[in-house]
Design an enzyme around this catalytic site. Sequence first.
Site, short mmCIF file in Angstrom:
data_model
loop_
_atom_site.label_atom_id
_atom_site.label_comp_id
_atom_site.label_asym_id
_atom_site.label_seq_id
_atom_site.Cartn_x
_atom_site.Cartn_y
_atom_site.Cartn_z
N LYS A 108 0.56 -0.91 -6.65
CA LYS A 108 -0.09 -1.98 -5.89
C LYS A 108 -0.63 -3.09 -6.80
CE LYS A 108 -0.26 0.84 -2.07
NZ LYS A 108 0.23 2.21 -2.04
C1 LIG Z 1 1.08 2.89 -1.53
C2 LIG Z 1 1.83 3.92 -2.28
C3 LIG Z 1 3.09 4.37 -1.86
C4 LIG Z 1 3.72 3.90 -0.58
O1 LIG Z 1 4.11 2.55 -0.65
P1 LIG Z 1 4.40 1.74 0.70
O2 LIG Z 1 4.59 0.34 0.26
O3 LIG Z 1 3.19 1.91 1.55
O4 LIG Z 1 5.62 2.35 1.30
C5 LIG Z 1 3.75 5.29 -2.67
N1 LIG Z 1 3.21 5.76 -3.81
C6 LIG Z 1 2.00 5.36 -4.23
C7 LIG Z 1 1.44 5.94 -5.47
C8 LIG Z 1 1.28 4.43 -3.49
O5 LIG Z 1 0.07 4.03 -3.93
#
Ligand SMILES: *Cc1c(COP(=O)(O)O)cnc(C)c1O
Length: 458
Positions: A108
């Site tokens: 993120k």
């Molecule tokens: C948010 C997240 C996901 C999922 O990603 P999306 O964009 O919601 O599909 C997978 N792995 C980790 C470590 C995350 O923080």
Amino acid sequence: MRYISTRGHAPALGFSDTLLAGLASDGGLYVPERWPVLPGVRPGASYASVAAGVVGAFAGDDLEPELLERLCREAYGSFRHPAVCPLVQLDADEWLLELFHGPTLAFKDLALQLVGRLFEHVLSERDERITVLVATSGDTGSAAISGLASCSRAQIIVLYPDGRVSDVQRRQMTTVDAPNVHCVAVEGTFDDCQGIVKELFADAALRERAGLAAMNSINWARIAAQVAYYAWATASLGDRGLVFAVPTGNFGNVLSGWVARASGMPLERLVIGSNANDILPRLLESGRLETRGVVPTLSPSMDIQISSNLERLLFELYGRDPERTASELASFAQAGSLSLDATAHAAVRELFEAATLDDEATLEAMRAEYHRSGTLLDPHTAVGLTAGRRRKAARDTPLVALATAHPAKFPEAVERATGISPALPPALSDLHERPEHTERAPAETDAVRRLVERIAAS
Ligand SMILES: *Cc1c(COP(=O)(O)O)cnc(C)c1O
């Protein structure tokens, strides 16, 4: 570049207005009116400059290229690895794209370090303030808080499901001691948190009064920023079509891969890795989107049933017909299920496939990879990589598995699988000694509305 709502009843906006709007006023999500053509990647270009080019293609005339270059340099300058997101070779035709070298240890950061700076820029140009309201399954919250650290014009309220995020995830949010940061433990699931956020965004009066803004992947800027690492990996591996394996929850990360291809990048296939909350694999298999209860797993950031970004894909599958998108989603909200027609079902299967791993298979995958290559995988990454390895199509095409979290973000699972307890990077080593600041709320929209009103007025 103009952005239109998937539900057809909100004004078309430019990139900066879309950034501030988050959700469209008709409850839909913004998508580009037409797909841009992504710029080519100059050999030897830095990650920041690739990202500036990609985001620039989506921003159109709204943001100057030099400004974007500077914001990207600052955003990715906060990463611990000089390559920002290094490609680590695991096997002859297999790579991990490490997306966890940012300040909060999950992918993120790639989007939110930039989105926070975009907010700061646009808000100071307009002399405006906002209240960012975020629902998190664990990782978005801390990444959004960190992305807004330098933004004096935003209050941030993070809703997380009480008891359903890891210790490290919670502490990365609640130990940030800043007057504009407000963490709220909601007595419910992530889907409850996301539902509340959507309802509050649909309240036009509140939205206006509080200046509500989003950093969830309903915000288009986040999807655009994520396209950059697909472009970066593709260019790094010789500009050929690759298979990307993506551990998936809210469908934001994998949607960016889809957008990359829609914008002209070669990309063979996207493999969705799912935990026991397997709504997406079931959709690909049967053509039916059908919710079941959310079960907690070792990969909590994917403990989601209602993937909000699916709406953007459905809009495309329905030939960009907003009326149809709105009516199908309305009946989905009512009945809890939705069926793709044969054409739409075939179209998703042409690009996507999916595999499901339960917790036991996830631990086994982490253990096996540690014994094979010495690599510690976090549980989300293990789900994605294993799903990619199980792909049925494009088996001769190189695989890039997106490593979405640092193993130290989920130390209990890593230790259970491998016997090794991964250490946090030095900047976070005293995380467990820092005091926490949080408040609680029931999973009720009105209770959270009151809290938002109070904070926005403060
Ligand atoms: C948010 C997240 C996901 C999922 O990603 P999306 O964009 O919601 O599909 C997978 N792995 C980790 C470590 C995350 O923080």
